[in-house]
Scaffold this motif. Structure first.
Motif, PDB file in Angstrom:
ATOM      1  N   LEU A  19      24.863  45.534  46.358  1.00  0.00           N
ATOM      2  CA  LEU A  19      25.875  45.386  47.403  1.00  0.00           C
ATOM      3  C   LEU A  19      26.746  44.155  47.153  1.00  0.00           C
ATOM      4  O   LEU A  19      27.955  44.169  47.436  1.00  0.00           O
ATOM      5  N   LEU A  20      26.155  43.100  46.609  1.00  0.00           N
ATOM      6  CA  LEU A  20      26.924  41.890  46.325  1.00  0.00           C
ATOM      7  C   LEU A  20      27.994  42.117  45.256  1.00  0.00           C
ATOM      8  O   LEU A  20      28.985  41.384  45.201  1.00  0.00           O
ATOM      9  N   PHE A  21      27.796  43.135  44.425  1.00  0.00           N
ATOM     10  CA  PHE A  21      28.759  43.427  43.369  1.00  0.00           C
ATOM     11  C   PHE A  21      30.159  43.656  43.947  1.00  0.00           C
ATOM     12  O   PHE A  21      31.107  42.915  43.620  1.00  0.00           O
ATOM     13  N   PRO A  22      30.362  44.651  44.825  1.00  0.00           N
ATOM     14  CA  PRO A  22      31.721  44.835  45.362  1.00  0.00           C
ATOM     15  C   PRO A  22      32.131  43.770  46.367  1.00  0.00           C
ATOM     16  O   PRO A  22      33.332  43.521  46.549  1.00  0.00           O
ATOM     17  N   LEU A  23      31.150  43.151  47.037  1.00  0.00           N
ATOM     18  CA  LEU A  23      31.500  42.122  48.020  1.00  0.00           C
ATOM     19  C   LEU A  23      32.023  40.854  47.351  1.00  0.00           C
ATOM     20  O   LEU A  23      32.929  40.194  47.859  1.00  0.00           O
ATOM     21  N   LEU A  24      31.446  40.483  46.209  1.00  0.00           N
ATOM     22  CA  LEU A  24      31.842  39.250  45.527  1.00  0.00           C
ATOM     23  C   LEU A  24      32.973  39.469  44.527  1.00  0.00           C
ATOM     24  O   LEU A  24      33.709  38.527  44.206  1.00  0.00           O
ATOM     25  N   ARG A  25      33.117  40.672  44.024  1.00  0.00           N
ATOM     26  CA  ARG A  25      34.099  40.946  42.979  1.00  0.00           C
ATOM     27  C   ARG A  25      35.516  40.662  43.471  1.00  0.00           C
ATOM     28  O   ARG A  25      35.893  41.086  44.554  1.00  0.00           O
ATOM     29  N   PRO A  26      36.317  39.943  42.678  1.00  0.00           N
ATOM     30  CA  PRO A  26      37.739  39.777  43.051  1.00  0.00           C
ATOM     31  C   PRO A  26      38.440  41.134  42.959  1.00  0.00           C
ATOM     32  O   PRO A  26      38.118  41.941  42.084  1.00  0.00           O
ATOM     33  N   VAL A  47      32.159  36.991  37.051  1.00  0.00           N
ATOM     34  CA  VAL A  47      30.895  36.984  36.307  1.00  0.00           C
ATOM     35  C   VAL A  47      29.716  37.247  37.235  1.00  0.00           C
ATOM     36  O   VAL A  47      28.870  38.112  36.972  1.00  0.00           O
ATOM     37  N   VAL A  48      29.641  36.495  38.328  1.00  0.00           N
ATOM     38  CA  VAL A  48      28.497  36.611  39.243  1.00  0.00           C
ATOM     39  C   VAL A  48      28.431  38.017  39.846  1.00  0.00           C
ATOM     40  O   VAL A  48      27.346  38.610  39.954  1.00  0.00           O
ATOM     41  N   ALA A  49      29.581  38.561  40.243  1.00  0.00           N
ATOM     42  CA  ALA A  49      29.603  39.891  40.849  1.00  0.00           C
ATOM     43  C   ALA A  49      29.059  40.945  39.890  1.00  0.00           C
ATOM     44  O   ALA A  49      28.231  41.785  40.269  1.00  0.00           O
ATOM     45  N   HIS A  50      29.510  40.903  38.654  1.00  0.00           N
ATOM     46  CA  HIS A  50      29.057  41.899  37.680  1.00  0.00           C
ATOM     47  C   HIS A  50      27.592  41.703  37.303  1.00  0.00           C
ATOM     48  O   HIS A  50      26.868  42.680  37.058  1.00  0.00           O
ATOM     49  N   LEU A  51      27.135  40.462  37.268  1.00  0.00           N
ATOM     50  CA  LEU A  51      25.707  40.221  37.030  1.00  0.00           C
ATOM     51  C   LEU A  51      24.877  40.810  38.165  1.00  0.00           C
ATOM     52  O   LEU A  51      23.797  41.372  37.931  1.00  0.00           O
ATOM     53  N   CYS A  52      25.371  40.684  39.396  1.00  0.00           N
ATOM     54  CA  CYS A  52      24.668  41.285  40.535  1.00  0.00           C
ATOM     55  C   CYS A  52      24.634  42.808  40.400  1.00  0.00           C
ATOM     56  O   CYS A  52      23.618  43.450  40.718  1.00  0.00           O
ATOM     57  N   GLY A  53      25.732  43.383  39.932  1.00  0.00           N
ATOM     58  CA  GLY A  53      25.787  44.834  39.787  1.00  0.00           C
ATOM     59  C   GLY A  53      24.747  45.355  38.818  1.00  0.00           C
ATOM     60  O   GLY A  53      24.001  46.293  39.132  1.00  0.00           O
ATOM     61  N   ILE A  54      24.666  44.757  37.638  1.00  0.00           N
ATOM     62  CA  ILE A  54      23.701  45.249  36.654  1.00  0.00           C
ATOM     63  C   ILE A  54      22.287  44.883  37.056  1.00  0.00           C
ATOM     64  O   ILE A  54      21.339  45.624  36.778  1.00  0.00           O
ATOM     65  N   LEU A  55      22.102  43.758  37.748  1.00  0.00           N
ATOM     66  CA  LEU A  55      20.767  43.400  38.220  1.00  0.00           C
ATOM     67  C   LEU A  55      20.287  44.413  39.261  1.00  0.00           C
ATOM     68  O   LEU A  55      19.105  44.805  39.261  1.00  0.00           O
TER      69      LEU A  55
END
Length: 211
Positions: A19-26, A47-55
């Motif tokens: 969920l953090l992936f789309p919330l944090l992604r610019p 970077v952080v958003a995409h790392l959250c997505g794959i995690l």
């Protein structure tokens, strides 16, 4: 009890990190090469958003592993293949996420450093590289398959588990198509994914019996 606890934790962690992936992604306008676009791609948020997505996708494997242990008590075997497909799918998807995280950021940093926004055109070339696209699609297809297999396993287990896998299966099946949507759709999907994971975590018992 320990297995059940870490299984629940893994499901909740998978849902929330994805969920953090789309919330944090610019979410800049990607149709025009601008300094704002380059800045977004070069940002730590990217970077952080995409790392959250794959995690989030990667955590499905330990979550399904724990769930398989619980379901074995009911003689349900479909969760084994759910584990295999989730693990393989996350691994394949991670290759593409790596290019998104570091390849696109490197191009954007070069564009900002050299003052040449024309370099941003290479981002589409990177994203659409045939092998990269094929591996990404295959990985997310396997993730979708894992969701269906988990739903089948939970349905066969019966009881409170019977309906719990359906929202998660829908969320996993839609992981690939949601990438073609806008921010609102992708954030909504993130909430669906998270809700499905949390629901399975909430109803996972220490023991289960066939209905």
């Amino acid at each position: 009890m320990t297995t059940v606890r870490w299984t629940r934790v893994a499901f909740v962690a998978a849902g929330l990190t994805f969920l953090l992936f789309p919330l944090l992604r610019p979410w800049p306008d990607e149709t025009v090469a601008t300094a704002e676009l380059a800045t977004a791609f070069a940002s730590d948020r990217w970077v952080v958003a995409h790392l959250c997505g794959i995690l989030g996708l990667a955590l499905l494997a330990p979550a399904f592993l724990g769930l398989r242990t619980v379901l074995v008590q009911a003689g349900v075997g479909a969760a084994t293949w759910a584990l295999v497909t989730a693990w393989t799918g996350a691994g394949l998807a991670a290759l593409y996420f790596g290019a998104e995280i570091f390849g696109i950021r490197t191009i954007a940093e070069a564009a900002l450093r050299d003052g040449d926004l024309g370099l941003l055109a290479d981002i589409e070339v990177l994203r659409m590289q045939p092998w990269a696209v094929a591996l990404f699609a295959a990985g997310l297809f396997l993730i979708a398959v894992s969701g269906v297999l988990v739903a089948v396993a939970l349905w066969r287990a019966g009881g409170r588990l019977r309906w719990a896998g359906i929202p998660l299966a829908i969320g996993l099946v839609l992981v690939l198509p949601q990438f073609f949507g806008g921010p609102e759709l992708r954030i909504t999907h993130g909430f669906l994914f998270a809700a499905g994971c949390v629901l399975v975590a909430a109803v996972t018992p220490s023991r289960t019996a066939r209905a």
